[in-house]
Write an enzyme that holds these catalytic residues in place. Structure first.
Site, mmCIF file in Angstrom:
data_model
loop_
_atom_site.group_PDB
_atom_site.id
_atom_site.type_symbol
_atom_site.label_atom_id
_atom_site.label_comp_id
_atom_site.label_asym_id
_atom_site.label_seq_id
_atom_site.Cartn_x
_atom_site.Cartn_y
_atom_site.Cartn_z
ATOM 1 N NE ARG A 63 -0.016 -71.905 -69.066
ATOM 2 C CZ ARG A 63 0.690 -72.385 -70.087
ATOM 3 N NH1 ARG A 63 1.057 -71.582 -71.063
ATOM 4 N NH2 ARG A 63 1.014 -73.654 -70.133
ATOM 5 C CB CYS A 76 -3.352 -80.025 -67.121
ATOM 6 S SG CYS A 76 -1.545 -79.901 -67.005
ATOM 7 C CG ASP A 116 -0.626 -74.964 -67.366
ATOM 8 O OD1 ASP A 116 0.313 -75.279 -68.116
ATOM 9 O OD2 ASP A 116 -0.958 -73.776 -67.144
ATOM 10 C CG HIS A 136 -3.512 -77.037 -70.998
ATOM 11 N ND1 HIS A 136 -2.405 -76.249 -71.134
ATOM 12 C CD2 HIS A 136 -3.170 -77.999 -70.099
ATOM 13 C CE1 HIS A 136 -1.444 -76.696 -70.346
ATOM 14 N NE2 HIS A 136 -1.873 -77.756 -69.706
ATOM 15 C CB CYS A 174 -0.196 -79.548 -72.099
ATOM 16 S SG CYS A 174 -0.073 -80.536 -70.597
#
Ligand code: CO
Length: 208
Positions: free
Chosen positions: A48, A44, A46, A100, A103
């Protein structure tokens, strides 16, 4: 959360490069020679999910493709080009689809709250939710439901990898990389290596 100032990024880079050079004067000379990464990561977007950080891997180890909610679409030229080059050019040994918990793309699909292009993009996850609604809605909290959907999404995308012409060719040649589905639990920093329904996929003719 502390965010670095823009100028700090450039300054940090200089410090990092000098430190690496000090530890190993040949580090960048060797990096520049080329890459032979054993792993393709599809993750992803993302912020993080810094893949190198949480696997403690170095530049040169992971070939990476990232998009919102780690989707593997059989019509995505970007993904397919990455996959083909990774499998046939680099001859990577493992493909890891890594999603994750928490998400945003998965949550938007679950809540049906996405708008604009993202709504189109996460529609396959919405469909996946509707297909597995009974199992997901039986869970008591929204967090558990979206976590479950994150897991199902990862497994679905691994399945999609197995459906590509690239993987079919590699299977015929006996050179197919191993496939894995991971979900990162951001609240613990821990990877969960998900079980894959390999026997079901074999029965369906998705894998040999
Ligand atoms: Co995400």
């Amino acid at each position: 959360m502390h965010y670095h100032e823009y100028h700090e990024l450039i300054e940090n880079n200089l410090l990092w490069a000098e430190e690496k050079q000090q530890q190993d004067p040949e580090y960048f000379v060797n990096l520049a020679k080329g890459q032979k990464p054993p792993y393709l990561f599809i993750g992803c977007s993302d912020s993080r999910m810094p893949l190198n950080s949480f696997t403690k891997t170095e530049p040169g180890e992971l070939f990476i493709h990232r998009n919102v909610a780690n989707q593997v679409s059989l019509t995505d030229m970007n993904l397919l080009a990455v996959l083909e080059y990774a499998v046939e050019g680099l001859q990577i040994k493992h493909i890891v689809v890594c999603g994750h918990y928490c998400c945003g793309g998965v949550e938007a699909a679950y809540k049906n709250s996405a708008t604009g292009v993202v709504e189109n993009w996460v529609n396959p996850i919405r469909e996946l939710y509707l297909k597995n609604r009974a199992e997901i809605d039986a869970l008591p909290t929204i967090t558990e439901r979206t976590n479950k959907l994150s897991e199902l999404n990862v497994v679905e995308q691994v399945k999609n990898i197995c459906k590509t012409s690239v993987m079919h060719r590699a299977n015929k040649a006996g050179t197919a990389p191993a496939v894995h589905g991971w979900v990162l639990d951001i609240s613990k920093g821990r990877i969960i290596d998900l079980p894959l329904p390999i026997h079901d996929w074999r029965a369906l003719g998705i894998i040999p």
